[in-house]
Design an enzyme around this catalytic site. Structure first.
Site, PDB file in Angstrom:
ATOM      1  N   SER A 229      -2.262 -48.960  22.048  1.00 38.92           N
ATOM      2  CA  SER A 229      -1.288 -49.641  21.197  1.00 38.92           C
ATOM      3  C   SER A 229      -1.085 -51.055  21.693  1.00 38.92           C
ATOM      4  O   SER A 229      -1.312 -51.359  22.876  1.00 38.92           O
ATOM      5  CB  SER A 229       0.054 -48.901  21.220  1.00 38.92           C
ATOM      6  OG  SER A 229       1.065 -49.650  20.582  1.00 38.92           O
TER       7      SER A 229
ATOM      8  N   TYR B  76       7.182 -45.274  26.232  1.00 39.98           N
ATOM      9  CA  TYR B  76       6.006 -45.346  25.369  1.00 39.98           C
ATOM     10  C   TYR B  76       5.128 -46.525  25.779  1.00 39.98           C
ATOM     11  O   TYR B  76       3.908 -46.393  25.908  1.00 39.98           O
ATOM     12  CB  TYR B  76       6.446 -45.478  23.910  1.00 39.98           C
ATOM     13  CG  TYR B  76       5.306 -45.595  22.922  1.00 39.98           C
ATOM     14  CD1 TYR B  76       4.539 -44.485  22.575  1.00 39.98           C
ATOM     15  CD2 TYR B  76       5.014 -46.811  22.311  1.00 39.98           C
ATOM     16  CE1 TYR B  76       3.495 -44.588  21.656  1.00 39.98           C
ATOM     17  CE2 TYR B  76       3.976 -46.922  21.391  1.00 39.98           C
ATOM     18  CZ  TYR B  76       3.221 -45.807  21.066  1.00 39.98           C
ATOM     19  OH  TYR B  76       2.188 -45.927  20.159  1.00 39.98           O
TER      20      TYR B  76
END
Length: 263
Positions: free
Chosen positions: A143, A156
């Site tokens: 990501s 995250y």
């Protein structure tokens, strides 16, 4: 570009980027694809439409499942595997200092986004070594959160940064075996990731609009965020012989989000 000589395992195959990757690799490039995910019904539908050649129902966060996924995939592909695409992932938000950012939150994000790709990779390496002359490679879906910090999702971001570093280190260690290791680092892509993380439709619509107008520079001219097909095509390139000298890269596909900074 044909990938007909590749035998590919895709985790997180039943939705989002994983699902589109299976479809494009199978239908556009003739690769043999085995998909793994938790949703049997979705996998069965993919099998019927020709997006995968077979599937394995498993949860990558459960003990021993990653090893079983690889072992079963090798059997289903006739005793061989050339390629791994780690597309399984999840998002559980939480800001440092708030109650939601705790050890449980950390363990969830690390388990699904970093520990599972590591376990899949380690289980697959002995089989990939056997195919070092056949363009063996691993691609993990990371990501843009691995490349820069964001508010409200600390663990995250930590997990994605960890998997980026895993890829860089593995690329060096596995180069002597002819195994390439790369990441793709998407920005906002039109999937269910944020909905499954708990964002309601009104908030998600506002989030997409902000992504288009403010946080993803290219999106303002395109009038949209990214789509799974674009990420899948990048993955297809990275596992192909066209990318035979590319390894250890964490390639952003984010409409220049990482270059903008905080807004």
């Amino acid at each position: 570009m044909s990938l007909s000589d590749l035998k590919v395992l895709v985790t997180g195959a039943s939705s989002g980027i994983g699902r589109e990757t299976c479809k494009i690799l199978s239908q556009n490039y003739n690769a043999m694809v085995i998909g793994s995910a938790r949703n049997r019904n979705a996998l069965d539908a993919m099998l019927k439409e020709g997006s995968i050649q077979n599937f394995i129902v498993a949860d990558v966060t459960q003990p021993g499942k990653c090893e079983r996924i690889v072992e079963e995939a090798v059997v289903l592909m006739g005793g061989s595997i050339t390629t791994v695409v780690n597309a399984a992932g999840g998002l559980e938000g939480g800001a440092v200092g708030d109650a939601g950012c705790n050890l449980k939150n950390y363990e969830y994000n690390m388990n699904v986004n970093c520990k599972a790709p590591f376990a899949i990779m380690m289980a697959a390496i002995p089989f990939l070594k056997q195919n070092s002359k056949k363009n063996a490679s691993i691609v993990t879906v990371s990501s843009v959160n691995g490349k820069q910090s964001f508010a409200g999702c600390a663990t995250y971001c930590m997990a994605k940064a960890a998997v980026d570093q895993m890829t860089r280190c593995a690329s060096v260690d596995l180069a002597r075996y002819g195994i390439r290791v790369n990441n793709v680092n998407p920005g906002v892509i039109m999937t269910n990731l944020h909905r499954t993380a708990g964002m309601d439709e009104e908030s998600y619509t506002a989030f997409l609009e902000r992504s288009i107008q403010m946080t993803h520079p290219l999106s303002s001219s395109l009038g949209r965020v990214g789509n799974p097909e674009e990420v899948a095509e990048l993955i297809a390139f990275l596992i192909s012989d066209k990318a035979s000298f590319i390894t250890g890269e964490c390639i952003a596909i984010d409409g220049a989000r990482q270059n903008l900074g905080a807004r």
